[in-house]
Write an enzyme that holds these catalytic residues in place. Structure first.
Site, PDB file in Angstrom:
ATOM      1  N   ASP A   1      -6.803  -4.294   6.508  1.00 18.07           N
ATOM      2  CA  ASP A   1      -6.928  -5.777   6.706  1.00 18.07           C
ATOM      3  C   ASP A   1      -7.000  -6.256   8.162  1.00 18.07           C
ATOM      4  O   ASP A   1      -6.212  -7.273   8.475  1.00 18.07           O
ATOM      5  CB  ASP A   1      -5.893  -6.524   5.656  1.00 18.07           C
ATOM      6  CG  ASP A   1      -6.079  -6.226   4.547  1.00 18.07           C
ATOM      7  OD1 ASP A   1      -7.124  -5.412   4.112  1.00 18.07           O
ATOM      8  OD2 ASP A   1      -5.491  -6.842   3.779  1.00 18.07           O
TER       9      ASP A   1
ATOM     10  N   LYS B   1       0.932  -1.217   0.064  1.00 13.04           N
ATOM     11  CA  LYS B   1       0.032  -0.111  -0.171  1.00 13.04           C
ATOM     12  C   LYS B   1       1.005   1.132   0.031  1.00 13.04           C
ATOM     13  O   LYS B   1       0.766   2.175  -0.529  1.00 13.04           O
ATOM     14  CB  LYS B   1      -0.940   0.199   1.349  1.00 13.04           C
ATOM     15  CG  LYS B   1      -2.156  -1.136   1.112  1.00 13.04           C
ATOM     16  CD  LYS B   1      -3.299  -0.432   0.790  1.00 13.04           C
ATOM     17  CE  LYS B   1      -4.363  -1.523   0.259  1.00 13.04           C
ATOM     18  NZ  LYS B   1      -5.665  -1.125  -0.028  1.00 13.04           N
TER      19      LYS B   1
END
Ligand code: NAD
Length: 553
Positions: free
Chosen positions: A248, A176
């Site tokens: 997540d 990311k």
């Protein structure tokens, strides 16, 4: 005015020379060191004689990369490049983003996380463990950079649609943040990937001798929350200006932690809020194609976890801003989970689902729910493949001239249906977007380019906007303006191909426009105590890191 982030801030201050320089990924230019640099920096003899340009180096990288037999091998190769020469890694990523995003991020990063312990070469990012309670301040001191703008953190419990991968989840914050740099130009030295290892309940990992995390079961309850509280405080102490992006976590933790920290820290949860904004942008684009109004939509979700509830909540927020009463705005979204339709009075409705548990008889079959509720859109966020069956898609196509079908579960193997199925079963009438990429589909002589509702369209721009404005917190309104800006950037040429998002190749421009919109929102809502720069677009532009070899400090 917010503090400007010079891209030189974290660069080594003392001149590094010779072999040490070649082994420093931030400063290394490899064969691109000029003749004069080779003389000044004690590199003579340490490099092959021919001086290459960055373009020539990239040509070599791509030639090697494309020879790799699998995507996982490509991932390993690219991480190796990142460890050797960061500037060349980012130049290659920026110039080839459409080809490389699926390697650096979903779907390949999912495979990489599953095998993280087996492909492990060099550590990246910071690992915190449950035993660090009481000493997180000290561990953060070990991070070599004093200036961090963005932290991405996971506890590895719900990696993509792949479940609990424990410390192997480190691939997610690393990936990311690579996208933060590639898509929004956040200086890589200002990015800090963190995995909080509180154990794993994944039996296969617990038994794997090459697993890199703590071989113990997850801690939970108050011990978990106290660890997270200490983590947030320690980050604020060491990096008071950093934005913290959660990634997540399991659905329950994701919601609880977002609610716990959102008003007092500069943080957001990408699975909830980033997903919501990219999906809302996709819906807006779909309605520009079909000519429908947002207030006339009924969305049925397959999956009622972090992503789904996040989308339903932001959709309700958008409708309320448009004048729809709250109760009605919530009724635009209906949820179906592993127990069936989420309805009032059903056994086991989770707290976060309650606003969407409308009065209705229980329904256990999704196709039946479609038939009864007559949705205009179905959105898959279950993490389970093939749940949008032929019957479901055909029913949607019967109910709607242009059925909106978004199987968002990642990676590709977990998508609720494929692009080919959605177009095929709807006679080419589906308006389609997925979470992971699908190849173009030919149907009845027309070529469709499936849209990818990739969070990478949203989070880098939102993050840059928050950092640029110095906003004290991240608001829902920021995600609404980001979604609107994203949808506004899709043109007729994309719509003609069935795309709902701008081409990935324009993502740096997209992120910049979103960043300016988000920063503007922060200033106008008074969420930033800084003075608004006179020329906000120029101010944001000047913060953007470009992966070119500069002179060495
Ligand atoms: P989550 O674990 O919080 O929620 C999953 C939900 O699916 C739960 O409500 C669960 O009950 C439900 N579910 C599981 N099996 C089911 C079944 N057989 N039938 C019906 N419902 C079922 O996970 P999440 O964070 O909400 O993510 C879900 C999926 O969405 C993941 O695959 C993730 O990769 C994907 N996602 C995509 C994007 C994107 O495309 N931009 C962004 C975020 C998440």
């Amino acid at each position: 005015m917010p503090k400007s982030k010079s891209s030189e801030n974290n660069r080594p201050k003392k001149a590094t020379v010779g072999m040490q320089l070649l082994h420093n990924p931030i400063l290394n230019k490899g064969t691109a060191f000029t003749d004069a640099e080779r003389e000044d920096l004690k590199l003579r003899g340490l490099l092959p004689p021919r001086v290459c340009s960055q373009d020539q180096q990239m040509m070599r990288v791509l030639e090697n990369l494309r020879r790799k037999p699998t995507d996982l091998e490509k991932y390993i190769f690219l991480v190796g490049l990142q460890n050797r020469n960061e500037t060349l890694f980012y130049r290659t990523l920026v110039d080839n983003i459409e080809e490389l995003m699926p390697i650096i991020y979903t779907p390949t990063v999912g495979k990489a996380c599953q095998k993280y312990g087996h492909i492990f070469r060099r550590p990246r990012g910071l690992y915190l463990i449950s035993e660090d309670r009481g000493r997180i301040d000290a561990v953060l001191q070990n991070w070599p950079h004093d200036d961090v703008s963005v932290v991405v953190v996971t506890d590895g419990e719900r990696i993509l649609g792949l479940g609990d991968l424990g410390a192997n989840g480190m691939g997610i914050p690393v990936g990311k943040l690579a996208l933060y740099t590639a898509c929004a130009g956040v200086d890589p030295s200002h990015c800090l990937p963190i995995t909080i290892d509180v154990g794993t309940n994944n039996e296969a990992l617990l038994e794997d001798p090459l697993y890199i995390g703590l071989p113990q079961r997850r801690i939970d309850g108050s011990a978990y929350v106290e660890l997270m509280d200490e983590f947030m405080e320690s980050i604020r102490k060491r990096y008071p200006e950093a934005l913290i992006q959660f990634e997540d976590f399991s659905g329950t933790h994701a919601f609880n932690l977002l609610n716990r920290y959102r008003s007092s820290y500069r943080m957001f949860n990408d699975d909830i809020q980033g997903t919501a904004a990219v999906t809302l942008a996709g819906l807006r684009s779909a309605l520009r194609i079909s000519g429908g109004a947002l207030s006339d939509q009924r969305v049925l979700f397959m999956g009622a976890g972090a992503a789904g509830i996040g989308i339903g909540s932001l959709l309700a927020c958008a409708l309320e801003k448009g004048g729809v009463p709250k109760a009605e705005a919530l009724r635009a979204s209906w949820f179906f989970d592993s127990k069936g339709l989420v309805v009032a009075g059903r056994e086991r409705v989770r707290d976060m689902q309650k606003p969407f548990a409308h009065k209705n008889p229980e329904i256990r079959d999704f196709a039946e729910a479609v038939r009864v509720l007559k949705p205009t859109a179905i959105v898959g966020v279950s993490g389970r493949p093939s749940l949008f069956t032929e019957k479901v898609v055909r029913e949607m196509a019967k109910l709607n001239v242009r059925p909106i079908i978004f199987p968002l579960s990642n990676p590709t193997s977990q998508a609720e249906c494929t692009a080919e199925e959605a177009y095929g079963w709807s006679e080419g009438r589906a308006i389609f977007a997925s979470g992971s990429p699908f190849d173009p589909v030919s149907h009845s002589g027309k070529l469709f380019q499936p849209g990818q509702g990739n969070n990478a369209y949203i989070f880098p721009g939102v993050g840059l906007g928050v950092v640029a404005s110095g906003a004290g917190k991240v608001t829902d309104e920021m995600f609404l303006v980001a979604a609107a800006a994203l949808s506004d950037m899709v043109g007729e040429a994309e719509f003609a191909k069935g795309m709902l998002y701008p081409p990935l190749g324009s993502i740096r421009e997209v992120s910049k426009v979103i960043a300016v919109a988000v920063a503007e929102e922060a200033f106008s809502a008074g969420v930033s105590s800084a003075d608004r720069p006179d020329d906000l677009a120029d101010y944001v532009e000047r913060m953007i890191y470009s992966p070119d070899y500069g002179p060495l400090a």
